[in-house]
Design a protein around this motif. Structure first.
Motif: not given
Length: 305
Positions: A107-112
């Protein structure tokens, strides 16, 4: 004279940051306050704030806290550098005695953003299950995501999620700030401690719970607002054009204008000027975003100009 700092957060994060501060920043004197996720909103002894130069929040909290107006407050955000550092540790352990590359749940801020950075580093993105993280996401929702499929390990931004996974004997890694990351914050802290101009009232709410009353009125997701805040933070100002937003979000100019117009309709954005790029075409409106109206939806770091 030492800079006096209060560190607040989850026990693992406070311990990690506190240890780095002691080893790398000898001119900083620290006091710590551990957040217990299962406890209610705490009573904070006013003595803790006596003679403080700054407050450093190590992670999002489910408490609602108010701080004295003269003390600058900073919230540490997981960075790509911190993610890489954690991933590197994970890779070393996973490849010991193994010839194949395992899969991870992240899990992190944006997958892109994370996929783009992984591709730049030559790491295959298909090895990662990625859940977009923001400060309003529910811890149980993240735990459920990470347990949906069998992966080698979990890499998480959320100390509460890390704790719950470890309790279930899941191999987990917590993304923690690096020394270089903390140096950036201490530059800001030292600047704020020596300046009265930057000392503004802080009535900030740090919490995990979703509060989407304003977002429902706007008809916009918390993830979109969070991405907008991150974009403004990256360019160093809360003044933005539709072209800036379109480029930052990788969306059409029309979609970017629609987002800004919607925010303007709800008094969260205002047009403060125009810019003419060339003699042809219509001028671009410059918007100022009032993130202060969204304290329950996003987590402020420091005031944007």
């Amino acid at each position: 004279m030492k800079t006096k700092l209060l560190i607040i957060g989850h026990s693992k994060m406070v311990e990690h940051v506190g240890q780095i501060v002691k080893e790398e920043f000898p001119r900083v004197s620290i006091t710590t306050m551990v957040a217990h996720p299962d406890e209610g909103n705490p009573h904070i002894d006013p003595f803790l704030f006596k003679d403080l130069d700054a407050i450093l929040i190590t992670n999002s909290l489910e408490w609602k806290l108010e701080f004295p107006e003269q003390i600058p407050v900073f919230l540490i955000r997981p960075s790509m550098m911190a993610f890489y550092s954690t991933l590197f540790r994970c890779l070393i352990e996973s490849l010991e005695g193994s010839t194949y590359l395992p899969t991870w749940s992240v899990d992190f801020f944006t997958d892109q953003e994370i996929k783009k950075q992984l591709l730049k580093a030559g790491i295959p993105t298909e090895q990662f299950r990625i859940k977009e993280y923001n400060f309003q996401v529910d811890a149980d929702e993240l735990v459920e995501f990470h347990l949906e499929e069998n992966t080698y390990a979990v890499i998480t931004c959320h100390p509460g999620v890390y704790e719950k996974l470890v309790e279930r004997n899941v191999k987990a890694y917590l993304i923690t700030p690096t020394v270089d990351c903390l140096k950036t914050y201490f530059e800001k802290i030292n600047k704020a401690a020596s300046s009265t101009i930057l000392k503004k009232p802080h009535k900030l709410q740090f919490h995990y719970q979703k509060d989407d009353s304003i977002l429902k009125q706007i008809g916009m997701s918390g993830a979109t607002i969070h991405r907008l805040f991150r974009l403004c933070e990256s360019i160093g100002t809360n003044q933005i054009t539709a072209a800036d937003l379109a480029e930052g979000f990788s969306i059409t100019l029309r979609s970017a204008r629609r987002i800004l117009t919607t925010l303007e309709d709800h008094q969260i954005a205002e047009v403060i000027g125009e810019e003419q790029i060339n003699d042809r075409g219509r001028p671009r409106y410059i918007y100022r975003i009032h993130f202060g109206y969204l304290n329950n939806e996003i987590q402020p770091l420091s005031a944007l100009g």
